[in-house]
Structure formats: structure tokens, C-alpha cells
Design a protein around this motif. Structure first.
Motif, PDB file in Angstrom:
ATOM      1  N   SER A  46       0.363 -90.539  22.131  1.00  0.00           N
ATOM      2  CA  SER A  46       1.184 -91.723  21.866  1.00  0.00           C
ATOM      3  C   SER A  46       1.100 -92.136  20.392  1.00  0.00           C
ATOM      4  CB  SER A  46       0.734 -92.864  22.792  1.00  0.00           C
ATOM      5  OG  SER A  46       1.610 -93.953  22.715  1.00  0.00           O
ATOM      6  N   CYS A  47      -0.095 -92.088  19.815  1.00  0.00           N
ATOM      7  CA  CYS A  47      -0.262 -92.443  18.396  1.00  0.00           C
ATOM      8  C   CYS A  47       0.371 -91.392  17.481  1.00  0.00           C
ATOM      9  CB  CYS A  47      -1.748 -92.587  18.053  1.00  0.00           C
ATOM     10  SG  CYS A  47      -2.541 -93.983  18.876  1.00  0.00           S
ATOM     11  N   GLU A  48       0.250 -90.137  17.863  1.00  0.00           N
ATOM     12  CA  GLU A  48       0.819 -89.054  17.040  1.00  0.00           C
ATOM     13  C   GLU A  48       2.342 -89.150  16.968  1.00  0.00           C
ATOM     14  OE1 GLU A  48      -1.017 -85.826  19.073  1.00  0.00           O
ATOM     15  OE2 GLU A  48      -2.916 -86.064  17.988  1.00  0.00           O
ATOM     16  N   SER A  49       2.950 -89.747  17.972  1.00  0.00           N
ATOM     17  CA  SER A  49       4.406 -89.892  17.953  1.00  0.00           C
ATOM     18  C   SER A  49       4.846 -90.903  16.883  1.00  0.00           C
ATOM     19  CB  SER A  49       4.917 -90.322  19.332  1.00  0.00           C
ATOM     20  OG  SER A  49       4.656 -91.694  19.548  1.00  0.00           O
ATOM     21  N   MET A  50       3.880 -91.614  16.297  1.00  0.00           N
ATOM     22  CA  MET A  50       4.172 -92.550  15.195  1.00  0.00           C
ATOM     23  C   MET A  50       3.343 -92.176  13.961  1.00  0.00           C
ATOM     24  SD  MET A  50       3.780 -96.054  17.437  1.00  0.00           S
ATOM     25  CE  MET A  50       4.265 -96.043  19.176  1.00  0.00           C
ATOM     26  N   ALA A  51       3.073 -90.886  13.786  1.00  0.00           N
ATOM     27  CA  ALA A  51       2.080 -90.466  12.795  1.00  0.00           C
ATOM     28  C   ALA A  51       2.578 -90.539  11.351  1.00  0.00           C
ATOM     29  CB  ALA A  51       1.559 -89.071  13.114  1.00  0.00           C
ATOM     30  N   ASP A  52       3.824 -90.972  11.171  1.00  0.00           N
ATOM     31  CA  ASP A  52       4.277 -91.278   9.820  1.00  0.00           C
ATOM     32  C   ASP A  52       3.627 -92.585   9.352  1.00  0.00           C
ATOM     33  OD1 ASP A  52       5.760 -92.281  12.015  1.00  0.00           O
ATOM     34  OD2 ASP A  52       7.214 -93.154  10.619  1.00  0.00           O
ATOM     35  N   ASP A  53       3.031 -93.291  10.279  1.00  0.00           N
ATOM     36  CA  ASP A  53       2.308 -94.536  10.007  1.00  0.00           C
ATOM     37  C   ASP A  53       0.821 -94.179   9.871  1.00  0.00           C
ATOM     38  OD1 ASP A  53       0.679 -96.802  10.512  1.00  0.00           O
ATOM     39  OD2 ASP A  53       2.245 -97.779  11.670  1.00  0.00           O
ATOM     40  N   ALA A  54       0.239 -94.472   8.672  1.00  0.00           N
ATOM     41  CA  ALA A  54      -1.140 -94.049   8.376  1.00  0.00           C
ATOM     42  C   ALA A  54      -2.162 -94.632   9.355  1.00  0.00           C
ATOM     43  CB  ALA A  54      -1.511 -94.439   6.944  1.00  0.00           C
ATOM     44  N   VAL A  55      -1.886 -95.837   9.846  1.00  0.00           N
ATOM     45  CA  VAL A  55      -2.837 -96.456  10.780  1.00  0.00           C
ATOM     46  C   VAL A  55      -2.819 -95.722  12.120  1.00  0.00           C
ATOM     47  CG1 VAL A  55      -3.429 -98.577  12.021  1.00  0.00           C
ATOM     48  CG2 VAL A  55      -2.664 -98.702   9.645  1.00  0.00           C
ATOM     49  N   MET A  56      -1.622 -95.410  12.606  1.00  0.00           N
ATOM     50  CA  MET A  56      -1.522 -94.672  13.864  1.00  0.00           C
ATOM     51  C   MET A  56      -2.123 -93.268  13.732  1.00  0.00           C
ATOM     52  SD  MET A  56      -0.359 -96.474  16.359  1.00  0.00           S
ATOM     53  CE  MET A  56      -1.577 -97.590  15.655  1.00  0.00           C
ATOM     54  N   LYS A  57      -1.966 -92.695  12.537  1.00  0.00           N
ATOM     55  CA  LYS A  57      -2.545 -91.371  12.296  1.00  0.00           C
ATOM     56  C   LYS A  57      -4.078 -91.440  12.377  1.00  0.00           C
ATOM     57  CE  LYS A  57      -1.869 -87.438   9.149  1.00  0.00           C
ATOM     58  NZ  LYS A  57      -3.170 -87.396   8.425  1.00  0.00           N
ATOM     59  N   ALA A  58      -4.647 -92.476  11.769  1.00  0.00           N
ATOM     60  CA  ALA A  58      -6.105 -92.645  11.814  1.00  0.00           C
ATOM     61  C   ALA A  58      -6.577 -92.890  13.245  1.00  0.00           C
ATOM     62  CB  ALA A  58      -6.524 -93.805  10.920  1.00  0.00           C
ATOM     63  N   CYS A  59      -5.790 -93.627  13.999  1.00  0.00           N
ATOM     64  CA  CYS A  59      -6.150 -93.913  15.390  1.00  0.00           C
ATOM     65  C   CYS A  59      -6.102 -92.625  16.224  1.00  0.00           C
ATOM     66  CB  CYS A  59      -5.212 -94.978  15.967  1.00  0.00           C
ATOM     67  SG  CYS A  59      -5.747 -95.631  17.563  1.00  0.00           S
ATOM     68  N   ALA A  60      -5.062 -91.832  16.003  1.00  0.00           N
ATOM     69  CA  ALA A  60      -4.943 -90.553  16.711  1.00  0.00           C
ATOM     70  C   ALA A  60      -6.155 -89.662  16.415  1.00  0.00           C
ATOM     71  CB  ALA A  60      -3.649 -89.844  16.315  1.00  0.00           C
ATOM     72  N   GLU A  61      -6.587 -89.676  15.155  1.00  0.00           N
ATOM     73  CA  GLU A  61      -7.740 -88.834  14.793  1.00  0.00           C
ATOM     74  C   GLU A  61      -9.023 -89.279  15.502  1.00  0.00           C
ATOM     75  OE1 GLU A  61      -5.881 -87.647  10.424  1.00  0.00           O
ATOM     76  OE2 GLU A  61      -7.587 -89.036  10.539  1.00  0.00           O
ATOM     77  N   ALA A  62      -9.221 -90.591  15.584  1.00  0.00           N
ATOM     78  CA  ALA A  62     -10.402 -91.102  16.305  1.00  0.00           C
ATOM     79  C   ALA A  62     -10.351 -90.687  17.777  1.00  0.00           C
ATOM     80  CB  ALA A  62     -10.485 -92.623  16.185  1.00  0.00           C
ATOM     81  N   CYS A  63      -9.141 -90.735  18.354  1.00  0.00           N
ATOM     82  CA  CYS A  63      -8.973 -90.324  19.757  1.00  0.00           C
ATOM     83  C   CYS A  63      -9.260 -88.834  19.937  1.00  0.00           C
ATOM     84  CB  CYS A  63      -7.552 -90.619  20.246  1.00  0.00           C
ATOM     85  SG  CYS A  63      -7.183 -92.383  20.369  1.00  0.00           S
ATOM     86  N   ARG A  64      -8.768 -88.006  19.018  1.00  0.00           N
ATOM     87  CA  ARG A  64      -8.972 -86.553  19.126  1.00  0.00           C
ATOM     88  C   ARG A  64     -10.455 -86.195  19.001  1.00  0.00           C
ATOM     89  NH1 ARG A  64      -5.136 -84.781  22.074  1.00  0.00           N
ATOM     90  NH2 ARG A  64      -3.059 -84.944  21.212  1.00  0.00           N
ATOM     91  N   ARG A  65     -11.135 -86.884  18.078  1.00  0.00           N
ATOM     92  CA  ARG A  65     -12.573 -86.617  17.890  1.00  0.00           C
ATOM     93  C   ARG A  65     -13.327 -86.976  19.171  1.00  0.00           C
ATOM     94  NH1 ARG A  65     -13.566 -89.962  13.698  1.00  0.00           N
ATOM     95  NH2 ARG A  65     -11.900 -88.835  12.656  1.00  0.00           N
ATOM     96  N   CYS A  66     -12.993 -88.121  19.736  1.00  0.00           N
ATOM     97  CA  CYS A  66     -13.661 -88.574  20.960  1.00  0.00           C
ATOM     98  C   CYS A  66     -13.315 -87.655  22.136  1.00  0.00           C
ATOM     99  CB  CYS A  66     -13.240 -90.014  21.260  1.00  0.00           C
ATOM    100  SG  CYS A  66     -14.133 -90.750  22.634  1.00  0.00           S
ATOM    101  N   GLU A  67     -12.068 -87.235  22.196  1.00  0.00           N
ATOM    102  CA  GLU A  67     -11.653 -86.328  23.277  1.00  0.00           C
ATOM    103  C   GLU A  67     -12.492 -85.050  23.259  1.00  0.00           C
ATOM    104  OE1 GLU A  67      -7.830 -84.577  22.714  1.00  0.00           O
ATOM    105  OE2 GLU A  67      -7.888 -83.492  24.624  1.00  0.00           O
ATOM    106  N   GLU A  68     -12.639 -84.495  22.060  1.00  0.00           N
ATOM    107  CA  GLU A  68     -13.382 -83.236  21.917  1.00  0.00           C
ATOM    108  C   GLU A  68     -14.848 -83.410  22.321  1.00  0.00           C
ATOM    109  OE1 GLU A  68     -14.356 -79.899  18.471  1.00  0.00           O
ATOM    110  OE2 GLU A  68     -13.229 -81.713  17.917  1.00  0.00           O
TER     111      GLU A  68
END
Lengths: 132, 132, 132, 132
Positions: free
Chosen positions: D101-123
Motif C-alpha cells: 500500500s505504501c509502495e503505491s505512493m512511493a513517489d512520496d518520500a515519507v511513504m517510501k520510508a514507511c514501506a522500507e520499515a515494513c519490508r525490513r520488519c517483514e523479512e
């Protein structure tokens, strides 16, 4: 009969006599906190669906604040913690602010119901906070 | 009358029709999760007071796990999240383990009541987890 | 290098500049609340394992109270809620009481570390509660 | 120096050696869960401020789901509960959906940072869920 019961579930969250001593006033306050928390959490979803002023940051954030402090107050009482008088005092304050925000949209039946849950919880918590 | 009501408080945690659509089965499950969470939290205090096997790490930790996953499952449903089927599945599993631990002390009326709350919640959650 | 990092993980819980405005003082307070909450939760398990006075109801309950109010305070700040000054005030008070309880067992290195986390959080929260 | 530290606070949430045994992999996972939870909670406020698609129900609700399941997973690990493998499995799943959901707005730096935190936690959580 059983079906009717299923359609109007209510929560019976207390252990039998002989366990932790909760006064009837404290039980009422715990119930009001649990109900207010659940109602405010449902309201977040409702308000985001509605959009517009319902989805304004200040309104949603107050609902979220209220969800969390009501849970915290309920838990302090359920644990039998003497510090519940402190959490109840701030809970009353947050409920009041959340009620005001919901009352500003009280032409909406859902917001009106939410405001009522907040007012009931505010009153219970204020009483508890004075029993210190 | 009002007094009687105060002595047997029950929680009415749902918004009126017209807001978030919760099925009667989901409402029952939310109620069971909220009740189980509250009962297990009171049980922690009761068991620490008792001491001995009641206060063993594995037993208290299961109660704490159960408190938290029941709250989490209830909240996923209250938010109307489609992911509630996942939280309900693990909630059923934790409730089962917690019930087994309480049942091993079922000569104690409080532990018996706690086990019953866990079993009720387990059954509701298992049903919800299969509706995916 | 990567391995070393894995062995000493630290939490970087903040969004980049441009999002919610958190002052550096508020970030420090959030970090102290998160650390204190996590440390107290680990301490519950440690103390139940130890048994004896470590597992006394009043001590474990204070640790649990501290876990929950620290989380609540951190979340009010993370949401940017103006009511964080209220939650920080009560958080400072609970942290103080929890620190006193841990300090009474300060010949135990784990309780000493827990007391220090509580004192750090108490100080941060007291500062925040005065910025109202 | 002290000032620099204040501006980049990081959380040191672990007790000293000799207390609860947490592997370095588990500590890393706890840190990732705590960071992801905090980042997603800040993102809710950010997204409500932004409005539009950022404030859509499905997006905000996923962020809220992620906040709560990350906390739950972190706490199961902090308590040393053997059931953490279950909470980590569902946490990985929720983080994945929230990241999408965050990656779908990844042109927005905040959403991109949020997506990265989610991916790290997922892994991290996926790894933990396989150590059962």
C-alpha cells in the motif's frame, strides 16, 4: 432465543467473587472504558469511510487517543493497580475532548452515539479519580 | 433499578446500525475476545497473589499472551479489517493453550472461570478464522 | 560489519524530515519511553523466573503498569497529539514508582538496569509534561 | 556531542546479559518490529494531514493493523513466549500488505520510508517464523 442472544452480545468480563476485589463502582467504570474504547475504534473506520470533516486529522487523532487511554485505564483497574486513579483522571479529560469533537457532528447518529459513550466513560472515570 | 444495573455492568460496545457493518457472528466474537482479555488480565493479579504454581512463569506468560492477542483480534474486527481471519486463527490457538494451563488448576474456581472464557473465545475465533 | 550491527540492534523509529514535526526533545522522550517499556516487559519474565520477592504482586504489577503507560505516552507523541503532556505527566509518576521498586533490589544487576531505564524515562517525561 | 546524541536518539531496549535469553536474531527482529510500529503510527498522522488517497480507509487501516501486530509480535518476543513464531508469521503477512500500500505512493518520500520499515520488519519476522 439463542439466536437473539447472538444478535445482542454483551461482554461479561469479570471473574467470580473470591478473586481480585473489584467494587461495583470499579466494575461499572471498567465496562464504560471498554465500551468507549470499542465504540471509538469503530468510529475511526466509520469516519474514514465518510471522509470530509469526519476524516480530519484532529478528529481521528482524538478518537485514537481515546481508544488508547480508555484501554489503559480499564487495564489499570483490571490489574487492581492503585495508580488507576491517575489514569482515570486523564481518561476523563481525553473523553471530554473526544465527546466535544463528536458532538460538533451530532446531526450524525453515529457520532452522537460515540459522544454518548465518551460522556458515560468520562463521568465514571471522574468519579473513580476522586476516590483516591 | 439503576443500582442493580450498576452492580451487574455489562459492556455494550457496538455502534448503531448504519455505521461499520459487523455481522452478528463477528459481534459475538468481539465480545468473547474482550471478555477473555479482561478475565485473563484479572487472573494474572489473582495468580500472583496466590503464588506457588499459580505464579509460575509459563502460566503467567500464557495469560499475558492471551490478554494481548485477544485485544489484537478484537481490534482487527472492530476496525473491519479483512486480516481479522488471520489474527482470529492465532487467537484460537493461544486461547487453547491458555485454557489447558488454567484447566490444570481447575479445582480452583477462578482458574475454572478463566478456562471457560478462553474456551468460549477459542470457539468464536476458530469459527471466524474459517469464514475467510 | 553487518554481523556486528545485527548483534547490537538499535531502533530507528522516526520518519524522515518533511513528515510529522517532532522536536529533538520529543524524539528523545519517545525513545526513552519505548526503551523503558521494552526493558520492563523483559523484567517481568526475568522476575517470574527468579521467584521470591522478585515475583511479588506489587512489583510485577508496577512493571506491567510501567510497560503500558510508557507505550501510551510514546504513542501520544508519535501521533503528534497535544494531550501527550498529560500522558507524560502520569508516565513520569509511574516510572518513579517502578524505579523505587527496582532499586530496592539493586544488588541484582538486571533490576539495576531496569531502574535506570525507568529513571531516564521519568526525567524525559517530566520535561515534556512541563512544555505544555 | 550530547546535543548530537539528542538529535538522533536511538532506542536501546535490551536488558544486560544474565536476564532473559534473547538471541541476536530475535533482538534484531524486536528492533525491526518496534521501529516499524512507530513509523507506521507516525505515517497515520502524516497521511491524514495529506488527505486524498493518503487518507483512504484501506490505507489508514492497514497502517493501524501494522502498528498493532508489530507491537504484539515484539511483545511476544520480549516476554520470551514460544508462541512468537505464530505472531511473527502473521506480522510478516500484514507488513507485506502494508508495504504494498505504501509502495503505491512511493513517489512520496515519507511513504517510501514507511514501506522500507515494513519490508525490513517483514523479512525479520519471516525468518523468526521459520525457526519454530
Amino acid at each position: 432465543m439463542a439466536q437473539l442472544e447472538t444478535q445482542k452480545p454483551s461482554v461479561q468480563p469479570f471473574l467470580p467473587v473470591g478473586s481480585v476485589q473489584l467494587t461495583s463502582e470499579m466494575k461499572a467504570c471498567i465496562s464504560d472504558c471498554m465500551a468507549c474504547s470499542a465504540v471509538c475504534l469503530q468510529s475511526v473506520t466509520y469516519c474514514l469511510q465518510k471522509g470530509g470533516k469526519h476524516a480530519a486529522l484532529d478528529h481521528i487523532r482524538l478518537l485514537e487517543d481515546c481508544v488508547q487511554i480508555c484501554k489503559t485505564s480499564a487495564d489499570f483497574m483490571l490489574r487492581g493497580s492503585p495508580l488507576h486513579v491517575r489514569t482515570c483522571a486523564i481518561c476523563a479529560e481525553v473523553c471530554d475532548k473526544c465527546a466535544v469533537s463528536c458532538e460538533s457532528m451530532a446531526d450524525d447518529a453515529v457520532m452522537k452515539a460515540c459522544a454518548e459513550a465518551c460522556r458515560r466513560c468520562e463521568e465514571s472515570c471522574r468519579k473513580m479519580s476522586k476516590l483516591a
